[in-house]
Design a protein around this motif. Structure first.
Motif, PDB file in Angstrom:
ATOM      1  N   LYS A  90      59.544  47.823  87.498  1.00 54.86           N
ATOM      2  CA  LYS A  90      58.555  48.344  88.453  1.00 54.86           C
ATOM      3  C   LYS A  90      57.212  48.655  87.794  1.00 54.86           C
ATOM      4  N   THR A  91      57.244  49.096  86.548  1.00 57.78           N
ATOM      5  CA  THR A  91      55.994  49.396  85.841  1.00 57.78           C
ATOM      6  C   THR A  91      55.193  48.116  85.609  1.00 57.78           C
ATOM      7  N   ILE A  92      55.883  47.088  85.183  1.00 58.70           N
ATOM      8  CA  ILE A  92      55.221  45.796  84.950  1.00 58.70           C
ATOM      9  C   ILE A  92      54.747  45.211  86.281  1.00 58.70           C
ATOM     10  N   ALA A  93      55.547  45.369  87.326  1.00 62.45           N
ATOM     11  CA  ALA A  93      55.163  44.877  88.650  1.00 62.45           C
ATOM     12  C   ALA A  93      53.903  45.597  89.153  1.00 62.45           C
ATOM     13  N   GLN A  94      53.794  46.882  88.876  1.00 59.11           N
ATOM     14  CA  GLN A  94      52.601  47.629  89.272  1.00 59.11           C
ATOM     15  C   GLN A  94      51.379  47.125  88.506  1.00 59.11           C
ATOM     16  N   TYR A  95      51.567  46.832  87.226  1.00 55.89           N
ATOM     17  CA  TYR A  95      50.484  46.263  86.423  1.00 55.89           C
ATOM     18  C   TYR A  95      50.039  44.929  87.049  1.00 55.89           C
ATOM     19  N   ALA A  96      51.014  44.092  87.405  1.00 60.32           N
ATOM     20  CA  ALA A  96      50.721  42.796  88.017  1.00 60.32           C
ATOM     21  C   ALA A  96      50.002  42.989  89.356  1.00 60.32           C
ATOM     22  N   LYS A  97      50.447  43.946  90.132  1.00 58.92           N
ATOM     23  CA  LYS A  97      49.825  44.223  91.429  1.00 58.92           C
ATOM     24  C   LYS A  97      48.364  44.622  91.258  1.00 58.92           C
ATOM     25  N   ASN A  98      48.106  45.495  90.314  1.00 61.26           N
ATOM     26  CA  ASN A  98      46.723  45.919  90.069  1.00 61.26           C
ATOM     27  C   ASN A  98      45.846  44.744  89.675  1.00 61.26           C
ATOM     28  N   TYR A  99      46.377  43.873  88.825  1.00 60.01           N
ATOM     29  CA  TYR A  99      45.576  42.734  88.386  1.00 60.01           C
ATOM     30  C   TYR A  99      45.392  41.711  89.513  1.00 60.01           C
ATOM     31  N   ALA A 100      46.443  41.475  90.288  1.00 63.05           N
ATOM     32  CA  ALA A 100      46.326  40.543  91.416  1.00 63.05           C
ATOM     33  C   ALA A 100      45.274  41.040  92.404  1.00 63.05           C
ATOM     34  N   ASN A 101      45.276  42.333  92.673  1.00 59.42           N
ATOM     35  CA  ASN A 101      44.261  42.895  93.572  1.00 59.42           C
ATOM     36  C   ASN A 101      42.855  42.694  93.007  1.00 59.42           C
ATOM     37  N   LYS A 102      42.697  42.863  91.711  1.00 52.52           N
ATOM     38  CA  LYS A 102      41.390  42.664  91.069  1.00 52.52           C
ATOM     39  C   LYS A 102      40.936  41.212  91.229  1.00 52.52           C
ATOM     40  N   ARG A 103      41.846  40.276  91.042  1.00 51.31           N
ATOM     41  CA  ARG A 103      41.507  38.856  91.119  1.00 51.31           C
ATOM     42  C   ARG A 103      41.346  38.377  92.552  1.00 51.31           C
TER      43      ARG A 103
ATOM     44  N   GLN B 289      62.309  41.520  80.661  1.00 50.59           N
ATOM     45  CA  GLN B 289      61.747  42.211  81.828  1.00 50.59           C
ATOM     46  C   GLN B 289      60.680  41.363  82.506  1.00 50.59           C
ATOM     47  N   LEU B 290      60.632  41.453  83.834  1.00 49.51           N
ATOM     48  CA  LEU B 290      59.679  40.690  84.627  1.00 49.51           C
ATOM     49  C   LEU B 290      59.053  41.593  85.676  1.00 49.51           C
ATOM     50  N   GLY B 291      57.766  41.398  85.913  1.00 48.46           N
ATOM     51  CA  GLY B 291      57.069  42.064  87.008  1.00 48.46           C
ATOM     52  C   GLY B 291      55.999  41.118  87.515  1.00 48.46           C
ATOM     53  N   CYS B 292      55.965  40.885  88.803  1.00 48.88           N
ATOM     54  CA  CYS B 292      55.044  39.906  89.378  1.00 48.88           C
ATOM     55  C   CYS B 292      54.382  40.464  90.628  1.00 48.88           C
ATOM     56  N   ALA B 293      53.302  39.818  91.028  1.00 50.24           N
ATOM     57  CA  ALA B 293      52.630  40.168  92.275  1.00 50.24           C
ATOM     58  C   ALA B 293      51.787  38.991  92.713  1.00 50.24           C
ATOM     59  N   ARG B 294      51.375  39.063  93.963  1.00 45.84           N
ATOM     60  CA  ARG B 294      50.440  38.066  94.486  1.00 45.84           C
ATOM     61  C   ARG B 294      49.529  38.756  95.474  1.00 45.84           C
ATOM     62  N   ALA B 295      48.320  38.242  95.585  1.00 50.05           N
ATOM     63  CA  ALA B 295      47.342  38.814  96.506  1.00 50.05           C
ATOM     64  C   ALA B 295      46.519  37.682  97.107  1.00 50.05           C
ATOM     65  N   LYS B 296      46.214  37.807  98.360  1.00 52.93           N
ATOM     66  CA  LYS B 296      45.404  36.799  99.032  1.00 52.93           C
ATOM     67  C   LYS B 296      43.947  36.978  98.639  1.00 52.93           C
ATOM     68  N   CYS B 297      43.343  35.889  98.220  1.00 50.75           N
ATOM     69  CA  CYS B 297      41.943  35.907  97.793  1.00 50.75           C
ATOM     70  C   CYS B 297      41.011  35.699  98.986  1.00 50.75           C
ATOM     71  N   LYS B 298      39.767  36.046  98.779  1.00 52.25           N
ATOM     72  CA  LYS B 298      38.769  35.885  99.839  1.00 52.25           C
ATOM     73  C   LYS B 298      38.589  34.421 100.229  1.00 52.25           C
ATOM     74  N   ASN B 299      38.882  33.486  99.300  1.00 49.70           N
ATOM     75  CA  ASN B 299      38.748  32.062  99.613  1.00 49.70           C
ATOM     76  C   ASN B 299      39.970  31.508 100.339  1.00 49.70           C
ATOM     77  N   GLY B 300      40.969  32.366 100.597  1.00 44.40           N
ATOM     78  CA  GLY B 300      42.159  31.937 101.326  1.00 44.40           C
ATOM     79  C   GLY B 300      43.343  31.595 100.444  1.00 44.40           C
ATOM     80  N   ASP B 301      43.098  31.350  99.155  1.00 49.05           N
ATOM     81  CA  ASP B 301      44.190  31.062  98.229  1.00 49.05           C
ATOM     82  C   ASP B 301      44.978  32.331  97.932  1.00 49.05           C
ATOM     83  N   MET B 302      46.152  32.140  97.373  1.00 54.66           N
ATOM     84  CA  MET B 302      46.979  33.255  96.940  1.00 54.66           C
ATOM     85  C   MET B 302      46.951  33.275  95.408  1.00 54.66           C
ATOM     86  N   PHE B 303      46.557  34.397  94.824  1.00 60.81           N
ATOM     87  CA  PHE B 303      46.577  34.571  93.373  1.00 60.81           C
ATOM     88  C   PHE B 303      47.934  35.143  93.000  1.00 60.81           C
TER      89      PHE B 303
END
Length: 164
Positions: free
Chosen positions: A54-67, A134-148
């Protein structure tokens, strides 16, 4: 202030704006098949399964949101090993399978990437590195419509370490 049609329209408009512009990265392990896809590939090679962190996943989430602002294919340069991808509707499973297409560019005898690019199989070797637990992942929708998409791995290992 009483309930009326104008108030309802204002609330709905505000909600729509927030849904449209606030990046919502997902870190649920079974969302998009992150963990399952990684462990299926690892099982093919007789490797132990990864565990969701969960800690790594939170790190990934924060970075995905940034990107999500620019969807730039830039690594976070953080404390974990990392794979990134982007694309229209990209899921965790699709990203993992994409990274593993590099398997064809890995020479097991020399423990080196082959092909036109020296580091052409680093994504694949990260998925199958034995030392990773250990694995932690995330994805976030970008303003251009792609998924990071980003996956982070721990412990961090040297990419050219023999995966198996």
């Amino acid at each position: 202030m009483g309930f009326n049609k104008q108030n309802l329209i204002a609330v709905c408009s505000t909600t729509l704006i927030l849904i449209t512009y606030v990046p919502l990265a997902s870190t649920v392990e079974d969302d998009s098949g992150f963990l399952k896809a990684h462990n299926e590939i690892r099982k093919e090679h007789g490797l132990p399964p990864l565990h969701w962190n969960k800690t790594i996943a939170q790190y990934a989430k924060n970075y995905a949101n940034k990107r999500s602002v620019d969807c730039a294919m830039e690594h976070s340069e953080g404390p974990y090993a990392e794979n990134i991808a982007s694309g229209l509707g990209m899921t965790g499973e699709a990203a993992t399978k994409y990274w593993c297409t590099e398997k064809a560019e890995y020479d097991y005898n020399t423990n080196k990437c082959t092909g036109p690019e020296e580091d052409g199989c680093r994504h694949y070797t990260q998925v199958v590195t034995r030392a990773t637990t250990q694995l932690g992942c995330a994805r976030a929708k970008c303003k251009n419509g792609d998924m990071f998409v980003t996956c982070n791995y721990d412990p961090f290992t040297d990419w050219d370490q023999r995966p198996y």
